[in-house]
Scaffold this motif. Structure first.
Motif, PDB file in Angstrom:
ATOM      1  N   UNK A  38     -46.644 -14.130 -40.984  1.00 27.10           N
ATOM      2  CA  UNK A  38     -46.368 -13.337 -39.791  1.00 27.10           C
ATOM      3  C   UNK A  38     -45.653 -14.171 -38.733  1.00 27.10           C
ATOM      4  N   UNK A  39     -45.546 -15.465 -38.996  1.00 27.69           N
ATOM      5  CA  UNK A  39     -44.783 -16.363 -38.129  1.00 27.69           C
ATOM      6  C   UNK A  39     -44.209 -17.472 -39.009  1.00 27.69           C
ATOM      7  N   UNK A  40     -42.941 -17.788 -38.813  1.00 30.43           N
ATOM      8  CA  UNK A  40     -42.326 -18.875 -39.538  1.00 30.43           C
ATOM      9  C   UNK A  40     -42.169 -18.580 -41.023  1.00 30.43           C
ATOM     10  N   UNK A  41     -42.021 -19.636 -41.805  1.00 25.37           N
ATOM     11  CA  UNK A  41     -41.820 -19.516 -43.251  1.00 25.37           C
ATOM     12  C   UNK A  41     -42.412 -20.735 -43.935  1.00 25.37           C
ATOM     13  N   UNK A  42     -42.852 -20.543 -45.169  1.00 22.06           N
ATOM     14  CA  UNK A  42     -43.375 -21.657 -45.958  1.00 22.06           C
ATOM     15  C   UNK A  42     -42.230 -22.619 -46.245  1.00 22.06           C
ATOM     16  N   UNK A  43     -42.374 -23.914 -45.946  1.00 29.17           N
ATOM     17  CA  UNK A  43     -41.296 -24.870 -46.218  1.00 29.17           C
ATOM     18  C   UNK A  43     -40.866 -24.856 -47.685  1.00 29.17           C
ATOM     19  N   UNK A  44     -39.568 -25.000 -47.912  1.00 29.75           N
ATOM     20  CA  UNK A  44     -39.024 -24.907 -49.274  1.00 29.75           C
ATOM     21  C   UNK A  44     -39.658 -25.922 -50.224  1.00 29.75           C
ATOM     22  N   UNK A  45     -39.964 -27.110 -49.729  1.00 33.29           N
ATOM     23  CA  UNK A  45     -40.472 -28.153 -50.613  1.00 33.29           C
ATOM     24  C   UNK A  45     -41.965 -28.119 -50.844  1.00 33.29           C
ATOM     25  N   UNK A  46     -42.665 -27.177 -50.237  1.00 38.53           N
ATOM     26  CA  UNK A  46     -44.121 -27.135 -50.348  1.00 38.53           C
ATOM     27  C   UNK A  46     -44.517 -26.361 -51.605  1.00 38.53           C
ATOM     28  N   UNK A  47     -45.004 -27.068 -52.603  1.00 38.99           N
ATOM     29  CA  UNK A  47     -45.401 -26.470 -53.866  1.00 38.99           C
ATOM     30  C   UNK A  47     -46.708 -27.101 -54.314  1.00 38.99           C
ATOM     31  N   UNK A  48     -47.643 -26.275 -54.742  1.00 38.63           N
ATOM     32  CA  UNK A  48     -48.909 -26.795 -55.233  1.00 38.63           C
ATOM     33  C   UNK A  48     -50.030 -25.823 -54.938  1.00 38.63           C
ATOM     34  N   UNK A  49     -51.266 -26.321 -55.044  1.00 34.46           N
ATOM     35  CA  UNK A  49     -52.442 -25.484 -54.844  1.00 34.46           C
ATOM     36  C   UNK A  49     -53.379 -26.158 -53.850  1.00 34.46           C
ATOM     37  N   UNK A  50     -53.761 -25.402 -52.824  1.00 32.67           N
ATOM     38  CA  UNK A  50     -54.780 -25.832 -51.873  1.00 32.67           C
ATOM     39  C   UNK A  50     -56.103 -25.193 -52.270  1.00 32.67           C
ATOM     40  N   UNK A  51     -57.137 -26.030 -52.429  1.00 35.53           N
ATOM     41  CA  UNK A  51     -58.493 -25.549 -52.666  1.00 35.53           C
ATOM     42  C   UNK A  51     -59.343 -25.858 -51.434  1.00 35.53           C
ATOM     43  N   UNK A  52     -60.178 -24.900 -51.039  1.00 34.88           N
ATOM     44  CA  UNK A  52     -61.074 -25.102 -49.900  1.00 34.88           C
ATOM     45  C   UNK A  52     -62.482 -24.666 -50.301  1.00 34.88           C
ATOM     46  N   UNK A  53     -63.493 -25.296 -49.678  1.00 33.12           N
ATOM     47  CA  UNK A  53     -64.875 -24.928 -49.956  1.00 33.12           C
ATOM     48  C   UNK A  53     -65.643 -24.845 -48.646  1.00 33.12           C
ATOM     49  N   UNK A 458     -54.066 -18.962 -42.879  1.00 31.20           N
ATOM     50  CA  UNK A 458     -53.619 -20.271 -43.341  1.00 31.20           C
ATOM     51  C   UNK A 458     -52.461 -20.692 -42.455  1.00 31.20           C
ATOM     52  N   UNK A 459     -52.615 -21.847 -41.793  1.00 32.80           N
ATOM     53  CA  UNK A 459     -51.553 -22.380 -40.941  1.00 32.80           C
ATOM     54  C   UNK A 459     -50.937 -23.601 -41.620  1.00 32.80           C
ATOM     55  N   UNK A 460     -49.635 -23.671 -41.565  1.00 30.87           N
ATOM     56  CA  UNK A 460     -48.894 -24.845 -42.023  1.00 30.87           C
ATOM     57  C   UNK A 460     -48.304 -25.508 -40.792  1.00 30.87           C
ATOM     58  N   UNK A 461     -48.700 -26.758 -40.551  1.00 30.14           N
ATOM     59  CA  UNK A 461     -48.292 -27.487 -39.350  1.00 30.14           C
ATOM     60  C   UNK A 461     -47.420 -28.673 -39.732  1.00 30.14           C
ATOM     61  N   UNK A 462     -46.560 -29.065 -38.809  1.00 33.47           N
ATOM     62  CA  UNK A 462     -45.800 -30.298 -38.952  1.00 33.47           C
ATOM     63  C   UNK A 462     -46.709 -31.453 -38.544  1.00 33.47           C
ATOM     64  N   UNK A 463     -46.923 -32.395 -39.441  1.00 30.68           N
ATOM     65  CA  UNK A 463     -47.837 -33.499 -39.155  1.00 30.68           C
ATOM     66  C   UNK A 463     -47.324 -34.396 -38.047  1.00 30.68           C
ATOM     67  N   UNK A 464     -46.034 -34.340 -37.734  1.00 26.33           N
ATOM     68  CA  UNK A 464     -45.494 -35.217 -36.697  1.00 26.33           C
ATOM     69  C   UNK A 464     -45.918 -34.779 -35.301  1.00 26.33           C
ATOM     70  N   UNK A 465     -45.865 -33.470 -35.020  1.00 26.24           N
ATOM     71  CA  UNK A 465     -46.133 -33.018 -33.653  1.00 26.24           C
ATOM     72  C   UNK A 465     -47.120 -31.856 -33.583  1.00 26.24           C
ATOM     73  N   UNK A 466     -47.740 -31.492 -34.703  1.00 23.25           N
ATOM     74  CA  UNK A 466     -48.735 -30.425 -34.781  1.00 23.25           C
ATOM     75  C   UNK A 466     -48.158 -29.046 -34.484  1.00 23.25           C
ATOM     76  N   UNK A 467     -46.851 -28.898 -34.543  1.00 21.33           N
ATOM     77  CA  UNK A 467     -46.233 -27.593 -34.313  1.00 21.33           C
ATOM     78  C   UNK A 467     -46.419 -26.696 -35.533  1.00 21.33           C
ATOM     79  N   UNK A 468     -46.357 -25.389 -35.297  1.00 24.38           N
ATOM     80  CA  UNK A 468     -46.576 -24.410 -36.359  1.00 24.38           C
ATOM     81  C   UNK A 468     -45.291 -24.164 -37.140  1.00 24.38           C
ATOM     82  N   UNK A 469     -45.383 -24.278 -38.462  1.00 27.72           N
ATOM     83  CA  UNK A 469     -44.268 -23.933 -39.336  1.00 27.72           C
ATOM     84  C   UNK A 469     -44.450 -22.550 -39.952  1.00 27.72           C
ATOM     85  N   UNK A 470     -45.701 -22.155 -40.175  1.00 26.32           N
ATOM     86  CA  UNK A 470     -45.968 -20.827 -40.730  1.00 26.32           C
ATOM     87  C   UNK A 470     -47.412 -20.449 -40.495  1.00 26.32           C
ATOM     88  N   UNK A 471     -47.649 -19.132 -40.354  1.00 29.58           N
ATOM     89  CA  UNK A 471     -48.997 -18.570 -40.284  1.00 29.58           C
ATOM     90  C   UNK A 471     -49.080 -17.441 -41.296  1.00 29.58           C
TER      91      UNK A 471
END
Length: 487
Positions: A38-53, A458-471
């Motif tokens: 609903x905001x931004x886009x998933x970065x093109x290079x982000x591929x894999x699986x996130x598991x949470x518990x 699920x939020x994807x943030x830029x680790x450099x400045x904590x800005x939002x890349x996608x929600x």
């Protein structure tokens, strides 16, 4: 001095204790869904699986669970690929959960909750519910849901179906008669560490009893476990996390007092039987990975749940960074009661560095930042400059984390981002490229509870400045959880 954004003021429209009560409401059902930003886009290079518990429900029949550690584990899977993000959540079907679901009531004692019925139902019952709710790790071809005091549970890595208790070919089954009586399953900690150089997974377990004992396990990359240490401890300790460096496994044994008799007789839950042991120093235990003799060092009293990580200096000293509290503040809490949440006596966990000198036998420390942080993490290769974690940015209110912080562990400079009144989850660091030149050229994946919508994203943030890349909103809310991993 650290450069820190001001703490966010308490929201005038949201009571954070009320937010926490709603956030911890049980999850209804299990779903499979595609997630759309609903905001931004998933970065093109982000591929894999996130598991949470984390705990999916803190209610068994009509009985509320009185500590977040007691809730039935619910593992979530976020598969991030070229066609988008697929989400799935499943409860870990432990035998305890299945039995209680059939009975419609609580049958097993938990870390913070006794079975209704008083002494008759709790006395001498020291086999506690394995909630499988604290973390998740994939190693040696197996996906494991972890819990502090017993066996892991193996899950299908795609469907998340529960395959059963996992004892590493019987190596986590107790052999000594007394252990078989009280703890037939050897504990396997919720905070294992995978060595980036060897691919080994190191873990531990703490046996509580007349002679507290630390077990240290090593699992090779193919998944074969060997218990490499069995050490009697000088006193009861609470150990949740540890640090693995090139040569050492580092444990902080925080001084606590555990009233075994009250817990054994069922007069209190285990968490209510734990208290601060005033005036007793902490112990730093250095275990050589090559099997050499352990080193026991004395440090100023403190309590820690989590570490960022550590490394070794050229002069032989070991540097360890963690989130230090003055002492243990345990006890049960009714998570349905806002005032009970406000009254939780939780100390601020402040980033701190320790210098451990094995040759001189000394431990020195210095606070790195005044921003309270928890659920800290570092670059997957370890030993880096930066650390990330959730941050408690509203003070004097409910002890919840309403943002994140990025810490420069050398200078103390701290960047914060507040999302009050929403609740921030543990940030999992994902490195986009193996040739990334900067340590903070990375992404953070975090689950955020949105107070206004009663929904988790699920939020994807830029680790450099904590800005939002996608929600990416989930179909439902997700109670605040603990730990996860990215594969």
């Amino acid at each position: 001095m650290p450069s820190v954004e001001p703490h966010a003021p308490a929201s005038l429209e949201h009571d954070l204790a009320e937010v926490a009560v709603r956030a911890f409401e049980p999850v209804e059902g299990e779903v499979d869904a595609a997630l759309t930003p609903t905001e931004g886009a998933v970065p093109d290079g982000l591929r894999g699986v996130l598991y949470r518990n984390g705990p999916g429900t803190l209610q068994v029949g009509d009985t509320p669970q009185m500590h977040p550690f007691d809730g039935d584990g619910m593992v979530s899977r976020f598969a991030i690929g070229p066609d988008g993000v697929r989400y799935r959540n499943r409860f870990v079907q432990t035998r305890e959960r299945r039995a209680e679901q059939r009975a419609g009531r609580m049958l097993h004692r938990a870390f913070g909750t006794n079975v209704p019925g008083g002494l008759r139902r709790n006395a001498l019952r020291m086999r506690f519910k394995n909630a499988a709710n604290t973390s998740v790790v994939r190693h040696g071809g197996v996906l494991l849901a972890l819990w502090e005091g017993g066996l892991p549970h193996a899950l299908d890595p795609t469907s998340l179906a529960t395959l059963g208790r996992y004892d590493y070919g019987g190596r986590l089954r107790a052999r000594r008669p007394v252990e078989r009586l009280f703890a037939p399953e050897r504990p396997f900690a919720a905070h294992p560490s995978i060595c980036p150089a060897t691919g080994e997974l190191w873990s531990f377990g703490l046996l509580i009893g007349p002679r507290p004992t630390l077990l240290v396990h090593r699992v090779d990359p193919e998944g074969t476990l060997r218990t490499v240490r069995r050490l009697s401890l000088p006193r009861a300790s609470f150990v949740h996390d540890f640090v693995l460096t090139r040569r050492w496994a580092v444990f902080f044994l925080s001084p606590v007092r555990f009233d075994v008799a009250r817990a054994l007789l069922g007069l209190s839950s285990p968490v209510d039987a734990i208290g601060q042991d005033p005036g007793v120093p902490s112990t730093v235990l250095l275990l050589p990975r090559d099997g050499g003799p352990p080193r026991w060092l004395e440090a100023a009293p403190c309590f820690l749940f989590h570490f960022f990580g550590g490394r070794e200096l050229d002069d032989g000293r070991v540097v360890v960074d963690g989130c230090r509290m003055d002492g243990f503040a345990g006890g049960t809490v009714d998570l349905r009661d806002p005032q009970a949440i406000r009254d939780v006596p939780l100390d601020d966990a402040l980033p701190t560095r320790w210098w451990i000198d094995p040759r001189r036998g000394t431990v020195e420390s210095r606070r790195l930042s005044e921003v309270p942080m928890e659920l800290p993490t570092e670059h997957p290769r370890g030993g880096g400059r930066f650390g990330w974690g959730t941050a408690r940015l509203v003070r004097g209110d409910a002890p919840v984390h309403t943002g994140w912080a990025k810490l420069d562990r050398e200078t103390g400079e701290t960047l914060t981002r507040a999302i009050t009144p929403d609740l921030a989850g543990e940030p999992v660091v994902v490195v986009p490229r193996s040739d990334a030149r900067d340590e903070d050229d990375a992404w953070l994946l975090s689950l955020v509870y949105r107070a206004g919508a009663h929904r988790t994203e699920l939020w994807i943030l830029d680790a450099r400045d904590l800005s939002t890349l996608a929600r990416l909103p989930l179909p439902h809310h997700h109670p605040p959880g603990f730990h996860g991993c990215f594969v």
